[in-house]
Design an enzyme around this catalytic site. Sequence first.
Site, PDB file in Angstrom:
ATOM      1  N   THR A 123       0.834  -1.213   0.000  1.00 13.51           N
ATOM      2  CA  THR A 123       0.000   0.000   0.000  1.00 13.51           C
ATOM      3  C   THR A 123       0.860   1.251   0.000  1.00 13.51           C
ATOM      4  O   THR A 123       1.958   1.271   0.588  1.00 13.51           O
ATOM      5  CB  THR A 123      -0.908   0.017   1.244  1.00 13.51           C
ATOM      6  OG1 THR A 123      -1.449   1.344   1.398  1.00 13.51           O
ATOM      7  CG2 THR A 123      -0.166  -0.342   2.522  1.00 13.51           C
ATOM      8  N   GLU A 125       0.407   3.569   1.839  1.00 16.66           N
ATOM      9  CA  GLU A 125       0.546   3.995   3.236  1.00 16.66           C
ATOM     10  C   GLU A 125       1.966   3.784   3.758  1.00 16.66           C
ATOM     11  O   GLU A 125       2.374   4.446   4.707  1.00 16.66           O
ATOM     12  CB  GLU A 125      -0.454   3.241   4.117  1.00 16.66           C
ATOM     13  CG  GLU A 125      -1.872   3.796   4.059  1.00 16.66           C
ATOM     14  CD  GLU A 125      -2.011   5.105   4.832  1.00 16.66           C
ATOM     15  OE1 GLU A 125      -1.212   5.362   5.744  1.00 16.66           O
ATOM     16  OE2 GLU A 125      -2.928   5.870   4.496  1.00 16.66           O
ATOM     17  N   TYR A 146      -1.178   0.339  10.937  1.00 17.37           N
ATOM     18  CA  TYR A 146      -1.444  -0.432   9.719  1.00 17.37           C
ATOM     19  C   TYR A 146      -0.244  -0.345   8.773  1.00 17.37           C
ATOM     20  O   TYR A 146       0.227  -1.354   8.236  1.00 17.37           O
ATOM     21  CB  TYR A 146      -2.706   0.130   9.055  1.00 17.37           C
ATOM     22  CG  TYR A 146      -2.938  -0.287   7.627  1.00 17.37           C
ATOM     23  CD1 TYR A 146      -3.465  -1.543   7.324  1.00 17.37           C
ATOM     24  CD2 TYR A 146      -2.648   0.580   6.563  1.00 17.37           C
ATOM     25  CE1 TYR A 146      -3.685  -1.921   5.997  1.00 17.37           C
ATOM     26  CE2 TYR A 146      -2.870   0.216   5.247  1.00 17.37           C
ATOM     27  CZ  TYR A 146      -3.388  -1.035   4.967  1.00 17.37           C
ATOM     28  OH  TYR A 146      -3.618  -1.405   3.660  1.00 17.37           O
ATOM     29  N   LYS A 150       2.316  -3.187   7.228  1.00 16.22           N
ATOM     30  CA  LYS A 150       2.477  -3.359   5.778  1.00 16.22           C
ATOM     31  C   LYS A 150       3.937  -3.129   5.349  1.00 16.22           C
ATOM     32  O   LYS A 150       4.401  -3.738   4.383  1.00 16.22           O
ATOM     33  CB  LYS A 150       1.542  -2.404   5.033  1.00 16.22           C
ATOM     34  CG  LYS A 150       0.074  -2.827   5.077  1.00 16.22           C
ATOM     35  CD  LYS A 150      -0.198  -4.025   4.175  1.00 16.22           C
ATOM     36  CE  LYS A 150      -1.675  -4.351   4.079  1.00 16.22           C
ATOM     37  NZ  LYS A 150      -1.967  -5.470   3.165  1.00 16.22           N
TER      38      LYS A 150
HETATM   39  P1  NAP Z   1     -11.060  -5.348   2.831  1.00 21.34           P
HETATM   40  O1  NAP Z   1     -12.284  -5.166   1.990  1.00 21.34           O
HETATM   41  O2  NAP Z   1     -10.991  -4.722   4.171  1.00 21.34           O
HETATM   42  O3  NAP Z   1     -10.829  -6.935   2.964  1.00 21.34           O
HETATM   43  C1  NAP Z   1      -9.940  -7.456   3.916  1.00 21.34           C
HETATM   44  C2  NAP Z   1      -9.978  -8.971   3.857  1.00 21.34           C
HETATM   45  O4  NAP Z   1      -9.037  -9.467   4.830  1.00 21.34           O
HETATM   46  C3  NAP Z   1     -11.332  -9.603   4.205  1.00 21.34           C
HETATM   47  O5  NAP Z   1     -11.549 -10.712   3.350  1.00 21.34           O
HETATM   48  C4  NAP Z   1     -11.135 -10.084   5.638  1.00 21.34           C
HETATM   49  O6  NAP Z   1     -11.896 -11.235   5.939  1.00 21.34           O
HETATM   50  C5  NAP Z   1      -9.661 -10.476   5.599  1.00 21.34           C
HETATM   51  N1  NAP Z   1      -9.068 -10.522   6.929  1.00 21.34           N
HETATM   52  C6  NAP Z   1      -9.040  -9.545   7.861  1.00 21.34           C
HETATM   53  N2  NAP Z   1      -8.388  -9.970   8.965  1.00 21.34           N
HETATM   54  C7  NAP Z   1      -8.011 -11.256   8.727  1.00 21.34           C
HETATM   55  C8  NAP Z   1      -7.323 -12.243   9.478  1.00 21.34           C
HETATM   56  N3  NAP Z   1      -6.888 -12.023  10.721  1.00 21.34           N
HETATM   57  N4  NAP Z   1      -7.111 -13.456   8.912  1.00 21.34           N
HETATM   58  C9  NAP Z   1      -7.577 -13.737   7.659  1.00 21.34           C
HETATM   59  N5  NAP Z   1      -8.253 -12.845   6.912  1.00 21.34           N
HETATM   60  C10 NAP Z   1      -8.462 -11.611   7.429  1.00 21.34           C
HETATM   61  O7  NAP Z   1      -9.762  -4.847   2.036  1.00 21.34           O
HETATM   62  P2  NAP Z   1      -9.592  -4.516   0.476  1.00 21.34           P
HETATM   63  O8  NAP Z   1      -9.958  -3.105   0.235  1.00 21.34           O
HETATM   64  O9  NAP Z   1     -10.209  -5.589  -0.316  1.00 21.34           O
HETATM   65  O10 NAP Z   1      -7.998  -4.590   0.345  1.00 21.34           O
HETATM   66  C11 NAP Z   1      -7.352  -5.812   0.061  1.00 21.34           C
HETATM   67  C12 NAP Z   1      -5.907  -5.729   0.533  1.00 21.34           C
HETATM   68  O11 NAP Z   1      -5.242  -4.673  -0.154  1.00 21.34           O
HETATM   69  C13 NAP Z   1      -5.737  -5.433   2.012  1.00 21.34           C
HETATM   70  O12 NAP Z   1      -4.597  -6.137   2.466  1.00 21.34           O
HETATM   71  C14 NAP Z   1      -5.466  -3.938   2.063  1.00 21.34           C
HETATM   72  O13 NAP Z   1      -4.712  -3.627   3.195  1.00 21.34           O
HETATM   73  C15 NAP Z   1      -4.704  -3.736   0.780  1.00 21.34           C
HETATM   74  N6  NAP Z   1      -4.828  -2.424   0.138  1.00 21.34           N
HETATM   75  C16 NAP Z   1      -6.048  -1.915  -0.133  1.00 21.34           C
HETATM   76  C17 NAP Z   1      -6.158  -0.703  -0.785  1.00 21.34           C
HETATM   77  C18 NAP Z   1      -7.512  -0.096  -1.117  1.00 21.34           C
HETATM   78  O14 NAP Z   1      -7.553   1.100  -1.419  1.00 21.34           O
HETATM   79  N7  NAP Z   1      -8.577  -0.891  -1.129  1.00 21.34           N
HETATM   80  C19 NAP Z   1      -4.989   0.004  -1.149  1.00 21.34           C
HETATM   81  C20 NAP Z   1      -3.755  -0.576  -0.877  1.00 21.34           C
HETATM   82  C21 NAP Z   1      -3.684  -1.788  -0.246  1.00 21.34           C
HETATM   83  P3  NAP Z   1     -13.276 -11.233   6.796  1.00 21.34           P
HETATM   84  O15 NAP Z   1     -14.364 -11.219   5.766  1.00 21.34           O
HETATM   85  O16 NAP Z   1     -13.206 -12.504   7.544  1.00 21.34           O
HETATM   86  O17 NAP Z   1     -13.260 -10.006   7.668  1.00 21.34           O
HETATM   87  O1  G4F Z   2     -11.201   5.851   3.118  1.00 19.07           O
HETATM   88  P1  G4F Z   2     -10.152   5.882   4.155  1.00 19.07           P
HETATM   89  O2  G4F Z   2     -10.469   5.259   5.459  1.00 19.07           O
HETATM   90  O3  G4F Z   2      -8.870   5.226   3.481  1.00 19.07           O
HETATM   91  P2  G4F Z   2      -7.322   5.304   3.826  1.00 19.07           P
HETATM   92  O4  G4F Z   2      -7.059   5.684   5.220  1.00 19.07           O
HETATM   93  O5  G4F Z   2      -6.685   6.138   2.767  1.00 19.07           O
HETATM   94  O6  G4F Z   2      -6.903   3.771   3.659  1.00 19.07           O
HETATM   95  C1  G4F Z   2      -7.321   3.020   2.537  1.00 19.07           C
HETATM   96  O7  G4F Z   2      -6.402   3.198   1.491  1.00 19.07           O
HETATM   97  C2  G4F Z   2      -5.060   2.756   1.797  1.00 19.07           C
HETATM   98  C3  G4F Z   2      -4.190   3.113   0.610  1.00 19.07           C
HETATM   99  O8  G4F Z   2      -3.949   4.497   0.645  1.00 19.07           O
HETATM  100  C4  G4F Z   2      -5.116   1.275   2.067  1.00 19.07           C
HETATM  101  F1  G4F Z   2      -3.854   0.804   2.289  1.00 19.07           F
HETATM  102  C5  G4F Z   2      -6.014   1.015   3.250  1.00 19.07           C
HETATM  103  O9  G4F Z   2      -6.118  -0.392   3.451  1.00 19.07           O
HETATM  104  C6  G4F Z   2      -7.407   1.566   2.953  1.00 19.07           C
HETATM  105  O10 G4F Z   2      -7.988   0.819   1.916  1.00 19.07           O
HETATM  106  O11 G4F Z   2      -9.712   7.391   4.434  1.00 19.07           O
HETATM  107  C7  G4F Z   2      -9.322   8.254   3.380  1.00 19.07           C
HETATM  108  C8  G4F Z   2      -9.166   9.669   3.936  1.00 19.07           C
HETATM  109  C9  G4F Z   2      -8.276   9.734   5.180  1.00 19.07           C
HETATM  110  O12 G4F Z   2      -7.453  10.863   5.075  1.00 19.07           O
HETATM  111  C10 G4F Z   2      -9.266   9.929   6.321  1.00 19.07           C
HETATM  112  O13 G4F Z   2      -8.746  10.616   7.433  1.00 19.07           O
HETATM  113  O14 G4F Z   2     -10.447  10.121   4.350  1.00 19.07           O
HETATM  114  C11 G4F Z   2     -10.327  10.744   5.603  1.00 19.07           C
HETATM  115  N1  G4F Z   2     -11.637  10.742   6.290  1.00 19.07           N
HETATM  116  C12 G4F Z   2     -12.326  11.861   6.629  1.00 19.07           C
HETATM  117  N2  G4F Z   2     -13.459  11.519   7.258  1.00 19.07           N
HETATM  118  C13 G4F Z   2     -12.318   9.667   6.689  1.00 19.07           C
HETATM  119  C14 G4F Z   2     -13.478  10.162   7.313  1.00 19.07           C
HETATM  120  N3  G4F Z   2     -12.048   8.338   6.579  1.00 19.07           N
HETATM  121  C15 G4F Z   2     -12.981   7.486   7.075  1.00 19.07           C
HETATM  122  N4  G4F Z   2     -12.767   6.144   6.945  1.00 19.07           N
HETATM  123  N5  G4F Z   2     -14.128   7.924   7.716  1.00 19.07           N
HETATM  124  C16 G4F Z   2     -14.412   9.247   7.849  1.00 19.07           C
HETATM  125  O15 G4F Z   2     -15.448   9.619   8.426  1.00 19.07           O
END
Ligand code: NAP
Ligand code: G4F
Length: 330
Positions: A123, A125, A146, A150
């Site tokens: 990520t 992050e 987090y 990562k």
């Molecule tokens: P998500 O919707 O939050 O899905 C997370 C998955 O991880 C779910 O299937 C959850 O299973 C599983 N999980 C959580 N804790 C676990 C544990 N202890 N053991 C086994 N499985 C577990 O995340 P996503 O948005 O699809 O993202 C996928 C991956 O990419 C994550 O690793 C995230 O950190 C990374 N990532 C995401 C973004 C983004 O913008 N979406 C960007 C960069 C990196 P349950 O259904 O059992 O909870």
């Molecule tokens: O949607 P967010 O919670 O995503 P964030 O923190 O960027 O993380 C996501 O993207 C990462 C990659 O950049 C992944 F690695 C991670 O697993 C996840 O998928 O927040 C986005 C922004 C932040 O700056 C947060 O402070 O939105 C701001 N925000 C403002 N109000 C909020 C809120 N975020 C959340 N979740 N809820 C709020 O009410």
Amino acid sequence: MKTALITGITGQDGSWLAELLLAKGYAVHGTVRRTSTPGDSRLLPFLDRLVLHPADMTDAGSLRDAVAACRPDEVYNLAAQSHVGTSWAMPAYTTDVAGLGAVRLLDAVRAEAPSARVYQASTCEIFGTSPAPQSEATPLAPRNPYAVGKAAAYHAVRNHRDAYGLFAVNGILFNHESERRGERFVTRKITRAVGRIVAGTQGSLALGNLEARRDWGHAEDYVEAMWRMLQLDAPEDLVVATGVSHSVQDFVEAAFAAAGLDWREHVTTDPALVRPIDIPELVGDASRARERIGWSPRVGFDALVRRMVDHDVRLARLERDCGEAPVPRR
Ligand code: NAP
Ligand code: G4F
């Protein structure tokens, strides 16, 4: 037929990736926890075509059993406690799952399927407060639990690659969203609220920091990049991003406008939702991914917002009229 194992298959990316790999003719296996809900709308349309194994990233034996049971050609490690805000409340657990969890999985692959190719869901992050735009050359500066987990996983992947010759890559992905996004991430929180406000079932929306800037793409494009990375001739880490950043307020304005609403009449700010440290701007330079895997995003910011709002307006009306949303069909 190739076999893929996806940890985190029940998540947003897991569902898009499973769908993509099924369409490519893979046998798709995934890990689930006792508390997972694979029968919810994300996987349900193709659940009968998946093979699910019980495993948790905190339990090395269960990961080893899952790898041994399917002997995959490709492993996608998508499992994590992926909510940055929650990671401040659960730092040890989040770091364990995201960091040591990846180490446990890499060891399981090395023991049970050493020729498998491994994709690690890294990520942006991990770059934390390093200046934008961030690329593969940007120094790591993780600023939340987090990101610390990562960053550990990122280094573990590189060590397994260099020490043991494992084909393992870090996909350093910037934010990607969709109509399948978890409802506590800010984009989906906003579009769900817009839908319910249109349906008359919600009045206002409380948010934290509106000034943070993120690089938002559509998750369906990003899982294509994951797959392409595992088809490389030699493993390497790549940044995947749109290269364009918007503020949270930009997203709010666009989402409310897409439904004909004025956001100022509905949105409040709540200091309790502001994180102890929030990264001001994450925006990626994905030129290397373009060169190496021919990847570029197909869905831009406006189309992303429109797609999520349209979906969530329909969903909120169905919930209002039916009591709950009907199961989606393919
Ligand atoms: P998500 O919707 O939050 O899905 C997370 C998955 O991880 C779910 O299937 C959850 O299973 C599983 N999980 C959580 N804790 C676990 C544990 N202890 N053991 C086994 N499985 C577990 O995340 P996503 O948005 O699809 O993202 C996928 C991956 O990419 C994550 O690793 C995230 O950190 C990374 N990532 C995401 C973004 C983004 O913008 N979406 C960007 C960069 C990196 P349950 O259904 O059992 O909870
Ligand atoms: O949607 P967010 O919670 O995503 P964030 O923190 O960027 O993380 C996501 O993207 C990462 C990659 O950049 C992944 F690695 C991670 O697993 C996840 O998928 O927040 C986005 C922004 C932040 O700056 C947060 O402070 O939105 C701001 N925000 C403002 N109000 C909020 C809120 N975020 C959340 N979740 N809820 C709020 O009410």
